[in-house]
Motif scaffolding. Structure first.
Motif, PDB file in Angstrom:
ATOM      1  N   VAL A   1       0.566  -1.619  -0.233  1.00  0.00           N
ATOM      2  CA  VAL A   1      -0.005  -0.025  -0.204  1.00  0.00           C
ATOM      3  C   VAL A   1       0.998   1.357   0.038  1.00  0.00           C
ATOM      4  O   VAL A   1       1.774   1.600   1.039  1.00  0.00           O
ATOM      5  CB  VAL A   1      -0.775  -0.338   1.566  1.00  0.00           C
ATOM      6  N   LYS A   2       0.494   2.575  -0.829  1.00  0.00           N
ATOM      7  CA  LYS A   2       1.059   3.346  -0.895  1.00  0.00           C
ATOM      8  C   LYS A   2       0.878   5.227  -0.827  1.00  0.00           C
ATOM      9  O   LYS A   2      -0.211   4.789  -0.689  1.00  0.00           O
ATOM     10  CB  LYS A   2       2.433   3.091  -2.013  1.00  0.00           C
ATOM     11  N   PRO A   3       0.999   5.792  -0.059  1.00  0.00           N
ATOM     12  CA  PRO A   3       2.474   5.691   0.341  1.00  0.00           C
ATOM     13  C   PRO A   3       3.560   5.653   1.499  1.00  0.00           C
ATOM     14  O   PRO A   3       5.066   5.430   1.317  1.00  0.00           O
ATOM     15  CB  PRO A   3       2.997   7.515  -0.067  1.00  0.00           C
ATOM     16  N   MET A   4       2.449   4.180   2.169  1.00  0.00           N
ATOM     17  CA  MET A   4       2.628   3.683   3.546  1.00  0.00           C
ATOM     18  C   MET A   4       2.053   2.768   3.730  1.00  0.00           C
ATOM     19  O   MET A   4       0.897   2.871   3.897  1.00  0.00           O
ATOM     20  CB  MET A   4       3.163   5.103   4.606  1.00  0.00           C
ATOM     21  N   ASN A   5       2.717   2.071   5.105  1.00  0.00           N
ATOM     22  CA  ASN A   5       1.594   0.799   5.041  1.00  0.00           C
ATOM     23  C   ASN A   5       1.082   1.546   6.613  1.00  0.00           C
ATOM     24  O   ASN A   5       1.256   1.164   7.404  1.00  0.00           O
ATOM     25  CB  ASN A   5       2.099  -1.001   5.340  1.00  0.00           C
ATOM     26  N   PRO A   6      -0.421   1.257   6.066  1.00  0.00           N
ATOM     27  CA  PRO A   6      -0.918   1.597   7.248  1.00  0.00           C
ATOM     28  C   PRO A   6      -1.132   1.258   8.851  1.00  0.00           C
ATOM     29  O   PRO A   6      -1.284   1.451   9.620  1.00  0.00           O
ATOM     30  CB  PRO A   6      -2.719   1.412   7.229  1.00  0.00           C
ATOM     31  N   HIS A   7      -0.692  -0.571   7.861  1.00  0.00           N
ATOM     32  CA  HIS A   7      -0.861  -1.424   9.281  1.00  0.00           C
ATOM     33  C   HIS A   7       0.663  -1.698  10.217  1.00  0.00           C
ATOM     34  O   HIS A   7       0.728  -1.723  11.329  1.00  0.00           O
ATOM     35  CB  HIS A   7      -1.132  -3.037   8.599  1.00  0.00           C
ATOM     36  N   ASN A   8       1.195  -0.594   9.546  1.00  0.00           N
ATOM     37  CA  ASN A   8       2.785  -0.351  10.236  1.00  0.00           C
ATOM     38  C   ASN A   8       3.394   1.061  10.339  1.00  0.00           C
ATOM     39  O   ASN A   8       4.779   1.426  10.313  1.00  0.00           O
ATOM     40  CB  ASN A   8       4.037  -0.485   9.110  1.00  0.00           C
ATOM     41  N   ALA A   9       2.537   2.003  10.532  1.00  0.00           N
ATOM     42  CA  ALA A   9       2.678   3.270  10.951  1.00  0.00           C
ATOM     43  C   ALA A   9       3.042   2.934  12.267  1.00  0.00           C
ATOM     44  O   ALA A   9       2.353   2.425  13.002  1.00  0.00           O
ATOM     45  CB  ALA A   9       1.452   4.138  10.868  1.00  0.00           C
ATOM     46  N   PRO A  10       4.146   4.268  13.026  1.00  0.00           N
ATOM     47  CA  PRO A  10       4.709   4.289  14.453  1.00  0.00           C
ATOM     48  C   PRO A  10       3.071   4.833  14.982  1.00  0.00           C
ATOM     49  O   PRO A  10       3.405   4.119  16.195  1.00  0.00           O
ATOM     50  CB  PRO A  10       5.467   5.546  14.046  1.00  0.00           C
TER      51      PRO A  10
ATOM     52  N   ARG B   1     -14.313   0.266  10.527  1.00  0.00           N
ATOM     53  CA  ARG B   1     -15.688   1.037  11.700  1.00  0.00           C
ATOM     54  C   ARG B   1     -16.326  -0.101  11.278  1.00  0.00           C
ATOM     55  O   ARG B   1     -16.801  -0.453  10.335  1.00  0.00           O
ATOM     56  CB  ARG B   1     -15.979   2.217  11.236  1.00  0.00           C
ATOM     57  N   GLN B   2     -17.162  -1.477  12.772  1.00  0.00           N
ATOM     58  CA  GLN B   2     -17.424  -2.282  12.015  1.00  0.00           C
ATOM     59  C   GLN B   2     -19.171  -2.319  12.008  1.00  0.00           C
ATOM     60  O   GLN B   2     -19.581  -3.096  10.924  1.00  0.00           O
ATOM     61  CB  GLN B   2     -17.926  -3.448  13.312  1.00  0.00           C
ATOM     62  N   HIS B   3     -19.459  -0.840  12.247  1.00  0.00           N
ATOM     63  CA  HIS B   3     -20.915  -1.036  11.849  1.00  0.00           C
ATOM     64  C   HIS B   3     -21.286   0.275  11.240  1.00  0.00           C
ATOM     65  O   HIS B   3     -22.170   0.724  10.848  1.00  0.00           O
ATOM     66  CB  HIS B   3     -21.896  -0.182  13.456  1.00  0.00           C
ATOM     67  N   GLU B   4     -19.804   0.879  10.631  1.00  0.00           N
ATOM     68  CA  GLU B   4     -20.339   2.003   9.473  1.00  0.00           C
ATOM     69  C   GLU B   4     -19.535   1.825   8.699  1.00  0.00           C
ATOM     70  O   GLU B   4     -18.340   1.757   8.902  1.00  0.00           O
ATOM     71  CB  GLU B   4     -20.606   2.880  10.285  1.00  0.00           C
ATOM     72  N   PRO B   5     -19.239   3.075   7.573  1.00  0.00           N
ATOM     73  CA  PRO B   5     -18.164   2.986   6.460  1.00  0.00           C
ATOM     74  C   PRO B   5     -16.724   2.693   7.314  1.00  0.00           C
ATOM     75  O   PRO B   5     -16.784   3.699   7.815  1.00  0.00           O
ATOM     76  CB  PRO B   5     -18.890   3.550   4.955  1.00  0.00           C
ATOM     77  N   GLY B   6     -15.697   2.081   6.615  1.00  0.00           N
ATOM     78  CA  GLY B   6     -14.300   2.608   7.354  1.00  0.00           C
ATOM     79  C   GLY B   6     -13.864   3.898   6.806  1.00  0.00           C
ATOM     80  O   GLY B   6     -14.510   4.561   5.798  1.00  0.00           O
ATOM     81  N   VAL B   7     -13.292   4.424   7.864  1.00  0.00           N
ATOM     82  CA  VAL B   7     -12.174   5.877   7.058  1.00  0.00           C
ATOM     83  C   VAL B   7     -10.777   5.864   6.958  1.00  0.00           C
ATOM     84  O   VAL B   7     -10.091   5.072   8.314  1.00  0.00           O
ATOM     85  CB  VAL B   7     -13.485   7.006   8.756  1.00  0.00           C
ATOM     86  N   ASN B   8     -10.604   6.583   6.343  1.00  0.00           N
ATOM     87  CA  ASN B   8      -9.496   6.630   6.581  1.00  0.00           C
ATOM     88  C   ASN B   8      -8.434   7.606   7.493  1.00  0.00           C
ATOM     89  O   ASN B   8      -8.484   8.923   7.321  1.00  0.00           O
ATOM     90  CB  ASN B   8      -8.489   7.231   5.075  1.00  0.00           C
ATOM     91  N   TYR B   9      -8.178   6.946   8.686  1.00  0.00           N
ATOM     92  CA  TYR B   9      -8.037   7.991  10.047  1.00  0.00           C
ATOM     93  C   TYR B   9      -7.178   9.020  10.030  1.00  0.00           C
ATOM     94  O   TYR B   9      -6.459   9.965  10.362  1.00  0.00           O
ATOM     95  CB  TYR B   9      -8.833   7.138  11.315  1.00  0.00           C
TER      96      TYR B   9
ATOM     97  N   ASP C   1      -3.769   8.612   0.192  1.00  0.00           N
ATOM     98  CA  ASP C   1      -4.841   8.154  -0.518  1.00  0.00           C
ATOM     99  C   ASP C   1      -5.401   6.732  -0.729  1.00  0.00           C
ATOM    100  O   ASP C   1      -4.689   6.669  -1.661  1.00  0.00           O
ATOM    101  CB  ASP C   1      -4.572   8.738  -2.288  1.00  0.00           C
ATOM    102  N   PHE C   2      -5.624   5.934  -0.141  1.00  0.00           N
ATOM    103  CA  PHE C   2      -5.970   4.652   0.073  1.00  0.00           C
ATOM    104  C   PHE C   2      -7.407   4.574   0.369  1.00  0.00           C
ATOM    105  O   PHE C   2      -7.554   5.534   1.633  1.00  0.00           O
ATOM    106  CB  PHE C   2      -4.859   3.510   0.485  1.00  0.00           C
ATOM    107  N   LYS C   3      -8.347   3.383   0.542  1.00  0.00           N
ATOM    108  CA  LYS C   3      -9.926   2.875   0.815  1.00  0.00           C
ATOM    109  C   LYS C   3      -9.087   2.302   1.391  1.00  0.00           C
ATOM    110  O   LYS C   3      -8.656   0.734   2.286  1.00  0.00           O
ATOM    111  CB  LYS C   3     -10.153   2.338  -0.130  1.00  0.00           C
TER     112      LYS C   3
END
Length: 113
Positions: free
Chosen positions: A74-83, A93-101, A109-111
Motif C-alpha cells: 500500500v502506497k505511500p506507506m503501509n497503514p498497518h505499520n505506522a508508528p 468501523r464495524q457498523h459503519e463504513p471505514g474511514v481513512n483516519y 490516498d488509500f481505501k
C-alpha cells in the motif's frame, strides 16, 4: 402456474432483493456475523455498552504481522505499520463504513475496507 410465469416471478424477486441489498453495503460487522463470530467476541458480555473493541481484542483473530505483510505494498506507506497505529477501530468501523483516519494529519490516498 406455468413455468415461464414462475421463472418471471423468481427473477423479479431476485432482482428486487439485489436492488435493496445494493442500497445497504456490507459492513465489517456483517462479515463477522456471516462467519459466525458473535457480538460478544468483540464487545464482551454487554454489547449494549457500545465500547469499541481494542486492538488487543482484534489481534486475537487478526494477526498483526500478517496484516502488515498483506498491506506491505500500500502506497505511500503501509497503514498497518505506522508508528502510531494501535487503534484498529479508528479506521475499521464495524457498523459503519471505514474511514481513512490517517488523513486527519496526512494525505494518504488509500481505501479502508
Amino acid at each position: 402456474m406455468k413455468t415461464y410465469q414462475f421463472l418471471t416471478l423468481v427473477l423479479s424477486l431476485t432482482f428486487s432483493a439485489s436492488i435493496f441489498a445494493a442500497d445497504k453495503p456490507l459492513m465489517s460487522a456483517d462479515m463477522h456475523t456471516a462467519k459466525g463470530v458473535p457480538c460478544s467476541a468483540c464487545h464482551g458480555d454487554n454489547p449494549m455498552k457500545n465500547d469499541l473493541p481494542t486492538e488487543t481484542q482484534c489481534v486475537v483473530c487478526h494477526n498483526k504481522a500478517a496484516l502488515v505483510e498483506k498491506t506491505k505494498n500500500v502506497k505511500p506507506m503501509n497503514p498497518h505499520n505506522a508508528p502510531h497505529n494501535n487503534d484498529c477501530a479508528a479506521c475499521h468501523r464495524q457498523h459503519e463504513p471505514g474511514v481513512n483516519y490517517c488523513n486527519q494529519c496526512h494525505y494518504l490516498d488509500f481505501k479502508v475496507k
